[in-house]
Each structure stands twice: as C-alpha cells, then as structure tokens.
Design a protein around this motif. Structure first.
Motif, short mmCIF file in Angstrom:
data_model
loop_
_atom_site.label_atom_id
_atom_site.label_comp_id
_atom_site.label_asym_id
_atom_site.label_seq_id
_atom_site.Cartn_x
_atom_site.Cartn_y
_atom_site.Cartn_z
N GLY A 1 -19.24 55.20 -58.54
CA GLY A 1 -20.26 56.10 -59.10
C GLY A 1 -21.66 55.69 -58.70
N THR A 2 -22.60 56.51 -59.09
CA THR A 2 -24.01 56.26 -58.83
C THR A 2 -24.66 55.72 -60.10
N VAL A 3 -25.38 54.64 -59.96
CA VAL A 3 -26.05 54.03 -61.10
C VAL A 3 -27.34 54.81 -61.39
N ARG A 4 -27.48 55.25 -62.65
CA ARG A 4 -28.70 55.94 -63.05
C ARG A 4 -29.86 54.96 -63.01
N GLN A 5 -31.04 55.45 -62.68
CA GLN A 5 -32.24 54.61 -62.63
C GLN A 5 -32.45 53.90 -63.97
N ASP A 6 -32.24 54.63 -65.08
CA ASP A 6 -32.42 54.07 -66.43
C ASP A 6 -31.47 52.91 -66.72
N ASP A 7 -30.33 52.87 -66.03
CA ASP A 7 -29.31 51.87 -66.31
C ASP A 7 -29.51 50.56 -65.55
N LYS A 8 -30.47 50.53 -64.68
CA LYS A 8 -30.70 49.29 -63.93
C LYS A 8 -31.32 48.25 -64.87
N PRO A 9 -30.79 47.02 -64.87
CA PRO A 9 -31.29 45.99 -65.80
C PRO A 9 -32.80 45.78 -65.74
N GLU A 10 -33.39 45.81 -64.55
CA GLU A 10 -34.83 45.58 -64.45
C GLU A 10 -35.62 46.71 -65.11
N VAL A 11 -35.08 47.94 -65.05
CA VAL A 11 -35.74 49.08 -65.70
C VAL A 11 -35.62 48.92 -67.22
N LEU A 12 -34.43 48.53 -67.68
CA LEU A 12 -34.22 48.33 -69.11
C LEU A 12 -35.14 47.21 -69.64
N GLU A 13 -35.27 46.13 -68.89
CA GLU A 13 -36.15 45.03 -69.32
C GLU A 13 -37.58 45.53 -69.50
N ARG A 14 -38.05 46.35 -68.56
CA ARG A 14 -39.41 46.89 -68.64
C ARG A 14 -39.54 47.82 -69.86
N ARG A 15 -38.53 48.65 -70.10
CA ARG A 15 -38.56 49.57 -71.23
C ARG A 15 -38.51 48.81 -72.56
N LEU A 16 -37.74 47.71 -72.59
CA LEU A 16 -37.67 46.89 -73.81
C LEU A 16 -39.03 46.25 -74.10
N ALA A 17 -39.70 45.76 -73.07
CA ALA A 17 -41.02 45.15 -73.25
C ALA A 17 -42.01 46.19 -73.77
N GLU A 18 -41.96 47.39 -73.22
CA GLU A 18 -42.85 48.46 -73.67
C GLU A 18 -42.54 48.82 -75.13
N TYR A 19 -41.26 48.85 -75.48
CA TYR A 19 -40.86 49.15 -76.85
C TYR A 19 -41.43 48.10 -77.81
N ARG A 20 -41.24 46.83 -77.46
CA ARG A 20 -41.74 45.74 -78.34
C ARG A 20 -43.24 45.87 -78.55
N GLU A 21 -43.97 46.20 -77.49
CA GLU A 21 -45.43 46.26 -77.57
C GLU A 21 -45.92 47.47 -78.36
N LYS A 22 -45.38 48.65 -78.06
CA LYS A 22 -45.95 49.89 -78.61
C LYS A 22 -45.22 50.44 -79.82
N THR A 23 -43.89 50.36 -79.81
CA THR A 23 -43.11 51.06 -80.82
C THR A 23 -42.63 50.16 -81.95
N ALA A 24 -42.35 48.91 -81.67
CA ALA A 24 -41.86 48.00 -82.72
C ALA A 24 -42.79 47.94 -83.94
N PRO A 25 -44.13 48.03 -83.79
CA PRO A 25 -45.00 48.02 -84.97
C PRO A 25 -44.70 49.14 -85.97
N LEU A 26 -43.98 50.18 -85.55
CA LEU A 26 -43.60 51.24 -86.48
C LEU A 26 -42.71 50.72 -87.60
N SER A 27 -41.93 49.67 -87.31
CA SER A 27 -41.07 49.09 -88.34
C SER A 27 -41.90 48.65 -89.54
#
Length: 192
Positions: free
Chosen positions: A136-162
């Motif tokens: 199969g073809t790996v989705r761009q979103d599923d690449k570990p380096e993309v996920l790591e970047r998205r997780l960092a962005e989540y921690r910075e911007k969205t986690a304070p919502l908790s």
C-alpha cells in the motif's frame, strides 16, 4: 449533547466521534469540513475565508469562529454536536463559550483522550510497516516524522485547553490507550 473531543493526533477522537454520531444522530463537526463547506456554499464568511486562503494565508480565528457559529445553527445540530479539531487554542475556547452563551447553549462535556506519545509513535511505525508490506501507499499523515511534528504542535497550542476546561469543570479525561470498546464504554459512562 454538545461535546468537544481533545487529544493529540492518533488518540482515537475521530473513531469515538463516529461511534457517537451513529448512536445519537448528532453530527461530528470538523473545522476543515466546515471551512470547505462554507467556501463551497459561497456564504459571506466562506467568501472571506476563500480570499484569505487564495492569498496563501491562514484563516483567522474570527473567521473560523464565525463559521463554527453558523454551523451550530444548522438544523442537524439541534440535538447537539461533537466538535473535533476546534477549539485549538484557549482564545478559540473562550470565543466558543461566548458563541454558545449567545445562543443560550453550553457544553455538556469536554472529553480528553490521554495517550502515551511514545506508544502512539510505535503504533504509527507499525501501521506504516504493515502498509508497506501489503504493497500500500503510506499516507503523509502516517509518517512518524509528520506525527512527531503534529504532536509537538499539539503540546504547544492545544494542550493548554486541558487546563482551561478543567477550570470550568467540563473536562473528563479517559485513557485513550485502552481498546476502542473500553474507551467507548467510558465515554458512555461519562455521558450517562
């Protein structure tokens, strides 16, 4: 039933929202979908959003908030809705509170799916390996380096919502690492 799902990418928010949508007949509202729909419908706010996007800029909170407000007024939201991907920041959460208050509405719960980020990355790496092995073809979103970047962005911007929603008493935290059925059962328990 008016809900917000919080949690990092890959936590299972979309899966759980889909299950609730099917059982309760309330829509899952994704910011991207709402934005595309407003642009396609050529609403006034959709036209403004399109102009901003066509200029290669990010759509402002004010425009996103207006699109969410308009969408909440739709007939299919009369029994409630699940917000997924909005709010992303504390200022958006504060704006949502004002939008809902202006409509005489409030949130029933903010459900946060807590996950172990290392386990998420391993899960993603396994999924990528399985996809490649199956040809199969790996989705761009599923690449570990993309996920790591998205997780960092989540921690910075969205986690304070908790913290924000904990201070309102609306936040309910669930172990998002449990299997799907266990997470669903815990959400049902919270909403009962």
């Amino acid at each position: 039933m008016r809900l917000i799902f919080l949690g990092p990418p890959g936590a299972g928010k979309g899966t759980q929202a889909k299950l609730l949508t099917e059982r309760h007949g309330i829509p899952q509202l994704s910011t991207g979908d709402m934005l595309r729909a407003a642009v396609a419908a050529q609403t006034e706010v959709g036209k403004r959003a399109k102009a901003v996007m066509d200029a290669g800029q990010l759509v402002s909170d004010a425009i996103v908030n207006e699109i969410v407000s308009d969408r909440i007024d739709s007939a299919d939201c009369s029994k409630g809705f699940i917000l997924d991907g909005y709010p992303r920041t504390v200022p958006q959460a504060q704006a949502l509170d004002q939008i809902l208050a202006g409509k005489g509405l409030g949130l029933d719960a903010v459900i946060e799916l807590k996950v172990d980020e290392r386990a998420l990355l391993k899960r993603m790496e396994s999924r990528v390996a399985e996809t490649i092995a199956a040809g199969g073809t790996v989705r761009q979103d599923d690449k570990p380096e993309v996920l790591e970047r998205r997780l960092a962005e989540y921690r910075e911007k969205t986690a304070p919502l908790s913290e924000y929603y904990a201070s309102t008493g609306k936040l309910k935290t669930i172990d998002g690492m449990a299997d799907v059925k266990a997470v669903t059962a815990e959400i049902d328990r919270i909403l009962a």
